[in-house]
Design an enzyme around this catalytic site. Structure first.
Site, PDB file in Angstrom:
ATOM      1  N   LYS A  32      -8.494   3.704   7.312  1.00  0.00           N
ATOM      2  CA  LYS A  32      -7.525   2.618   7.181  1.00  0.00           C
ATOM      3  C   LYS A  32      -8.233   1.274   7.012  1.00  0.00           C
ATOM      4  O   LYS A  32      -7.779   0.412   6.251  1.00  0.00           O
ATOM      5  CB  LYS A  32      -6.598   2.585   8.410  1.00  0.00           C
ATOM      6  CG  LYS A  32      -5.621   3.754   8.486  1.00  0.00           C
ATOM      7  CD  LYS A  32      -4.587   3.671   7.367  1.00  0.00           C
ATOM      8  CE  LYS A  32      -3.566   4.792   7.447  1.00  0.00           C
ATOM      9  NZ  LYS A  32      -2.655   4.667   8.586  1.00  0.00           N
TER      10      LYS A  32
ATOM     11  N   CYS B  74      10.521  24.558  -7.644  1.00  0.00           N
ATOM     12  CA  CYS B  74      10.559  24.104  -6.254  1.00  0.00           C
ATOM     13  C   CYS B  74      12.016  23.832  -5.931  1.00  0.00           C
ATOM     14  O   CYS B  74      12.868  23.837  -6.816  1.00  0.00           O
ATOM     15  CB  CYS B  74       9.691  22.860  -6.030  1.00  0.00           C
ATOM     16  SG  CYS B  74      10.292  21.384  -6.868  1.00  0.00           S
TER      17      CYS B  74
ATOM     18  N   GLY C 184       3.561   0.673   5.603  1.00  0.00           N
ATOM     19  CA  GLY C 184       4.713   1.334   6.214  1.00  0.00           C
ATOM     20  C   GLY C 184       4.448   1.803   7.624  1.00  0.00           C
ATOM     21  O   GLY C 184       5.130   2.702   8.118  1.00  0.00           O
TER      22      GLY C 184
ATOM     23  N   GLN D 170      -1.873   4.289  14.495  1.00  0.00           N
ATOM     24  CA  GLN D 170      -0.866   3.233  14.565  1.00  0.00           C
ATOM     25  C   GLN D 170      -0.546   2.820  16.000  1.00  0.00           C
ATOM     26  O   GLN D 170       0.564   2.391  16.302  1.00  0.00           O
ATOM     27  CB  GLN D 170       0.399   3.679  13.814  1.00  0.00           C
ATOM     28  CG  GLN D 170       0.139   3.870  12.326  1.00  0.00           C
ATOM     29  CD  GLN D 170       1.316   4.447  11.568  1.00  0.00           C
ATOM     30  OE1 GLN D 170       2.426   4.541  12.091  1.00  0.00           O
ATOM     31  NE2 GLN D 170       1.082   4.850  10.331  1.00  0.00           N
TER      32      GLN D 170
ATOM     33  N   LEU E  57       0.868  -1.180   0.000  1.00  0.00           N
ATOM     34  CA  LEU E  57       0.000   0.000   0.000  1.00  0.00           C
ATOM     35  C   LEU E  57       0.902   1.227   0.000  1.00  0.00           C
ATOM     36  O   LEU E  57       1.426   1.630   1.037  1.00  0.00           O
ATOM     37  CB  LEU E  57      -0.921   0.000   1.226  1.00  0.00           C
ATOM     38  CG  LEU E  57      -2.188  -0.869   1.143  1.00  0.00           C
ATOM     39  CD1 LEU E  57      -1.857  -2.326   0.867  1.00  0.00           C
ATOM     40  CD2 LEU E  57      -3.002  -0.745   2.417  1.00  0.00           C
ATOM     41  N   ILE E  58       1.121   1.781  -1.179  1.00  0.00           N
ATOM     42  CA  ILE E  58       2.130   2.822  -1.347  1.00  0.00           C
ATOM     43  C   ILE E  58       1.486   4.203  -1.445  1.00  0.00           C
ATOM     44  O   ILE E  58       0.498   4.397  -2.147  1.00  0.00           O
ATOM     45  CB  ILE E  58       3.012   2.536  -2.589  1.00  0.00           C
ATOM     46  CG1 ILE E  58       4.187   3.509  -2.649  1.00  0.00           C
ATOM     47  CG2 ILE E  58       2.191   2.547  -3.875  1.00  0.00           C
ATOM     48  CD1 ILE E  58       5.271   3.091  -3.621  1.00  0.00           C
TER      49      ILE E  58
END
EC number: 2.8.1.4
Length: 482
Positions: A265, A456, A287, A296, A183-184
């Site tokens: 989530k 940037c 992550g 978390q 899950l990125i």
């Protein structure tokens, strides 16, 4: 040219059948990665090492670099393979190769030998070391902690003069373990956790929940492609993108503020589990690190896990943020992560750190799950190699400039905080502030008779946003990199 590939030590302690399977898979992975460098390349596997031979000397640095990034390789030796006739012949071939490196240094000689010979490895070390000591006046033998170690390998009647040793990333070859779905988000954590599972032998597919529009997806696609291209290009993988904005909208409308983070989530895990089941993937990878954010905590993680039978792997669970950022810097994803917009953190103003299962389930009863089913059904699924093709085709259309013309204006797209901390001042040109997260809705309000040079600090986000604006039909954008 010739390279000797040394196996990751954990491979060498496997049973004979498992070790042979791992070596066979690693050999195939090496072929897959290197086939584009040299058509004459040969990869030969042995019990304790793998040989790579190639003829195109121009590709030597590229091949060497690619080998150091293939999981399963402990280190590689760049060697010169020559015949020898005697101990003295070994010394004579070693001297010119090492003379310059040993001048003014302490050294020792280390020999590894395979085959039947009239001498032992120690005898070779003594003979060659003594000869080098005699012929290089400023060099001095030191057996413990020398400045330079002269490595030699002898295999039957061949001498392998080790010209350099290069460390690999270790781990298991990709394909020795089962597939996982990462899950990125494009941030520090998800990139590092994906790398850690690749290094452990898993083929990592990617699932992205788009909460912030096309620009965010472009950035995450590039992170996923970078990770695959750098560490996992031996295998084909999927990039699945799910438009989660309808789900977020439903949560904002139907769910109590304090429960939003955990519910979001849980919805992500439900959706990812459906994708994993569809493609036969065995586990999800996230992550998450214990206590890093409100969702978390152990209580909340347990509630998140409860919505699916799919195994959820959290390789960073005990890592602190500083260590995670160091790992991201080491693998090359730090710049991507620093410029990636984070949308999840703003969904709840007062999140719960110890959610109650009954309360979460009561809140979810208000949620229309047909919305979740629909976004999963409509998820896009592409071969990650297509990302490179799309990027290459698109990047050509976005010009990078170092100066500016009379009709140009610079568009500072950094966040407001960054602009206040380090204001951009460029003489002779108008500088306009428009943070990247407002480009999709506000860029059209700017003077379109001008050419806008996006800027940037690192140039990553400006390039991604320029690509996005090009896709939206704006041709008056370039990237400014003075």
């Amino acid at each position: 040219m010739k390279f000797i590939i040394k196996l990751f030590p954990e491979i060498t302690i496997k049973s004979q059948s498992v070790r042979l399977r791992f070596i066979k898979i690693l050999t195939g992975n090496i072929r897959n990665v290197l086939k584009n460098y040299d058509e004459t390349l040969a990869v030969v596997r042995h019990w304790d090492h793998i040989e790579v031979r190639a003829k195109d000397e121009n590709q030597r640095p590229a091949i060497r670099d690619a080998l150091t990034r293939i999981p399963g390789i402990h280190h590689i030796l760049e060697v010169e393979d020559v015949p020898f006739t005697s101990l003295h012949d070994i010394f004579e071939q070693t001297l010119p190769l090492w003379r310059e490196a040993l001048e003014g240094k302490t050294f020792c000689v280390r020999v590894k030998r395979r085959g039947k010979h009239e001498f032992t490895s120690i005898e070779v070390e003594r003979y060659v070391g003594g000869g080098l000591n005699q012929h290089i006046e400023t060099a001095r033998v030191k057996l413990t902690d020398p400045d330079v170690t002269v490595n030699l390998e002898i295999e039957n009647d061949r001498l392998l003069l080790v010209k350099g040793r290069y460390e690999g990333i270790g781990g298991f070859p990709i394909g020795t373990q089962e597939d996982v779905l990462s899950l990125i988000s494009g941030g520090f954590d998800s990139g590092v956790s994906s790398y850690m599972l690749m290094r452990r032998g898993c083929r990592v597919h990617y699932c992205f929940f788009n909460l912030g529009g096309a620009a965010h997806e472009i950035g995450v696609r590039q992170v996923a492609h970078y990770l695959w291209n750098r560490f996992g290009s031996s295998h084909r993988v999927r990039f699945v993108a799910i438009n989660f904005e309808p789900v977020v909208g439903e949560i904002l409308e139907k769910v109590d503020d304090g429960q939003m983070g955990v519910v979001l989530k849980r919805m992500m895990v439900r959706a990812a589990s459906k994708v994993a089941e569809r493609y036969g993937v065995q586990a999800l990878v996230t992550g998450e690190a214990l206590g890093q954010v409100s969702s978390q905590t152990l209580t909340n993680l347990r509630l998140i896990d409860n919505v699916s039978d799919t195994l959820i792997l959290r390789p960073l669970i005990s890592h602190d943020k500083e260590h995670i950022i160091d790992l991201a810097r080491e693998i090359g994803t730090e710049d991507f992560a620093r410029t990636m917009p984070e949308y999840c953190g703003v969904i709840s103003k007062s999140p719960t750190v110890k959610a109650v299962k009954a309360k979460i389930e009561a809140e979810e009863e208000h949620f229309d799950f047909s919305i979740l089913d629909k976004v999963v059904e409509e998820a896009s699924n592409i071969d990650i190699r297509e990302i490179a093709q799309q990027t290459e085709e698109t990047v050509v259309e976005v010009e990078t400039v170092t100066g500016f013309g009379a009709n140009d204006a610079i568009l500072d797209i950094r966040s407001i905080d960054e602009q206040e901390d380090k204001p951009l001042k460029v003489e002779g040109v108008e500088v306009v502030s428009l943070p990247f997260y407002k480009l999709s809705t506000k860029f059209g309000d700017l003077d379109q008779s001008k050419t806008w040079l996006l800027w940037c600090e690192r140039g990553v986000m400006s390039r991604l946003q320029a690509l996005y604006l090009r896709e939206q039909g704006f041709s008056n954008v370039k990237v400014y990199r003075p």
